[in-house]
Structure formats: structure tokens, C-alpha cells
Design an enzyme around this catalytic site. Structure first.
Site, PDB file in Angstrom:
ATOM      1  N   CYS A  70       0.852  -1.183   0.000  1.00 53.71           N
ATOM      2  CA  CYS A  70       0.000   0.000   0.000  1.00 53.71           C
ATOM      3  C   CYS A  70       0.889   1.235   0.000  1.00 53.71           C
ATOM      4  O   CYS A  70       1.760   1.375   0.869  1.00 53.71           O
ATOM      5  CB  CYS A  70      -0.855  -0.033   1.263  1.00 53.71           C
ATOM      6  SG  CYS A  70      -1.726   1.499   1.585  1.00 53.71           S
ATOM      7  N   CYS A 193      -1.371   3.918  -6.230  1.00 49.49           N
ATOM      8  CA  CYS A 193      -2.190   3.228  -5.223  1.00 49.49           C
ATOM      9  C   CYS A 193      -2.406   1.829  -5.771  1.00 49.49           C
ATOM     10  O   CYS A 193      -2.752   1.675  -6.959  1.00 49.49           O
ATOM     11  CB  CYS A 193      -3.527   3.944  -5.044  1.00 49.49           C
ATOM     12  SG  CYS A 193      -4.767   2.973  -4.141  1.00 49.49           S
TER      13      CYS A 193
HETATM   14  N1  DGL Z   1      -4.097   0.421  -1.743  1.00 49.53           N
HETATM   15  C1  DGL Z   1      -3.627   1.476  -0.932  1.00 49.53           C
HETATM   16  C2  DGL Z   1      -2.571   2.349  -1.587  1.00 49.53           C
HETATM   17  O1  DGL Z   1      -1.769   1.820  -2.326  1.00 49.53           O
HETATM   18  C3  DGL Z   1      -4.622   2.199  -0.062  1.00 49.53           C
HETATM   19  C4  DGL Z   1      -5.897   2.650  -0.655  1.00 49.53           C
HETATM   20  C5  DGL Z   1      -6.782   3.190   0.429  1.00 49.53           C
HETATM   21  O2  DGL Z   1      -7.193   2.372   1.275  1.00 49.53           O
HETATM   22  O3  DGL Z   1      -7.021   4.403   0.446  1.00 49.53           O
HETATM   23  O4  DGL Z   1      -2.464   3.525  -1.333  1.00 49.53           O
END
Ligand code: DGL
Length: 231
Positions: A70, A193
Site C-alpha cells: 500500500c 495506489c
Molecule cells: N491500496 C492502498 C494504496 O496503495 C490504499 C488505498 C486506500 O485504502 O485508500 O495507497
């Protein structure tokens, strides 16, 4: 080796799939923390607590290496985690700004959560890597990660299943609103993301000639290098 991975839901499976391609014989434990999605709209303090809870679970399971699949959790929390858990090797996921700026691209569009866009680390990545003549637009995408989380289904191999008509409409409407002020077609779009990698074809349909990149293969190669060292 036991590899722990976490994300605010399904996005990090794109990272896990890339790692599993390189490292087929390891043991994996994945936390899809969808009850706390979106991470990108949490305060720093809230996110810190959530992330520490995930790390504790993975540590108790025996993970010696933890992949923060993430971007938001990486740019905001990885330094704290490295200090708090020196016995664990952390691999983070950051927007692939370095990769995008190393090309001849003039216009680069970085899509990321509001948290990632605001973070100090993202701005540091820009300052360190932006070349003369390159225009980089950082576009915060509030609501996009949770729209993806709620509308995408994954097959057992983590590939996204074909979207239903309703899911397609919801995602495309969201993208239309987010992209309404982008006037120049970007040469490169950085998916900052991990959730966004799940809708690459939908993003591509708005910008047919742009090259779309993410940091997934980089994370997989870094993981493999660290595992080699740990053995
Ligand atoms: N998948 C995550 C990222 O790469 C987080 C997305 C979220 O929960 O806002 O930032």
C-alpha cells in the site's frame, strides 16, 4: 520463508501476484484490511494504529519479512515501523515516480490517494527525481480506492473478474469526474495506489495513448533480493 503482506483490501493482491511469480515456494499470509478502507483518507495517527495492528498479527504468525502493499501506508508509516520493529525486514510500495521521470516523458500524471499526495515522502520523491522540462501532475483521487474495493471481484489467482455492467458504470463515472480537468494526454500515468492497478484497462480507456506504470514488479524484485540476503 514466511512473507506477510497487508493492504486496505484487494489492492495489495496485485503486489502479491507479482511476488509469487518470482518466489513460488514461500509461505504467504495476506491481510485484506477492508474494514479500514480507505487508508488514504485516515489521519496519520489513525493510520499508524491500524498499520501497527496488522504488523503485530503478521509478526505473531512468524513473518520475518513484511510487504506493505500500500503506497499510503508506506509513505506515511514505514520509517516508524522500521524503528519499532528492527527485527523485521519491511518492503514498501511507493509511487513509481523515479521510474517515470527516468524516461523522456514530458507530461506525467500521478494518481494516488489524498494521503499519499499530501505526504512529505511523495513530495521528496518529486524534488529528487523531476527533470527539467517535465510536468508532473499529482492527482488526489478521493473515493477511488473504496469504489474499486466495493466493485471489483477477484478470481482465485487474484486476477480481477470481468466487471458487471453496474460496476463498470460506477467506476467509469468516478474516473470521469476525477479526470475532468486533465487537459493534456499524459505520456505516462503512474498508478500510485495498489487498488488502481486492478482497473488499469478502465483507466487506459480514458487515455488511450498513455503508458501506464505501477511499482509492482520493483517491489517483487526488492523482496526477492532481501529474501536472498536473509537466507
Ligand atoms: N491500496 C492502498 C494504496 O496503495 C490504499 C488505498 C486506500 O485504502 O485508500 O495507497
Amino acid at each position: 520463508m514466511k512473507i506477510g503482506i497487508f493492504d486496505s483490501g484487494k489492492g495489495g493482491t496485485t503486489i502479491m501476484a507479482a511476488i509469487k511469480k518470482l518466489l513460488k515456494n514461500e509461505e504467504y499470509f495476506y491481510i485484506a484490511d477492508s474494514k479500514n478502507c480507505p487508508y488514504g483518507e485516515k489521519s496519520d495517527e489513525e493510520l499508524q494504529k491500524i498499520v501497527i495492528k496488522n504488523v503485530e498479527i503478521l509478526k505473531n504468525w512468524g513473518a520475518k519479512i513484511i510487504i506493505i502493499a500500500c503506497n499510503t501506508a508506506t509513505v506515511k508509516c514505514i520509517s516508524t515501523l522500521r524503528q519499532k520493529y528492527p527485527e523485521i525486514s519491511f518492503v514498501g510500495t511507493e509511487p513509481a515516480i523515479k521510474l517515470a521521470t527516468s524516461t523522456d516523458a514530458k507530461n506525467i500524471l500521478v494518481l494516488a490517494t489524498p494521503g499519499t499526495v499530501k505526504s512529505e515522502r511523495t513530495h521528496q520523491l518529486l524534488t529528487e527525481n523531476q527533470k527539467k522540462g517535465q510536468n508532473i501532475t499529482l492527482l488526489p483521487c478521493p473515493g477511488l480506492a473504496d469504489t474499486i474495493e466495493n466493485n471489483i471481484q477477484l478470481a482465485p489467482d487474484y486476477q480481477p473478474l470481468p466487471l458487471t455492467k453496474t460496476a463498470k458504470d460506477v467506476i467509469n463515472n468516478k474516473l470521469r469526474t476525477l479526470f475532468q480537468d486533465i487537459e493534456t494526454t499524459p505520456d505516462i500515468i503512474v498508478l500510485g495506489c495498489t487498488h488502481y492497478s486492478l482497473i488499469k484497462p478502465e483507466i487506459q480507456s480514458f487515455f488511450k495513448t498513455s503508458q501506464i506504470i505501477d511499482g509492482n514488479s520493483g517491489v517483487a524484485h526488492r523482496t526477492a533480493a532481501i529474501i536472498n540476503k536473509l537466507r
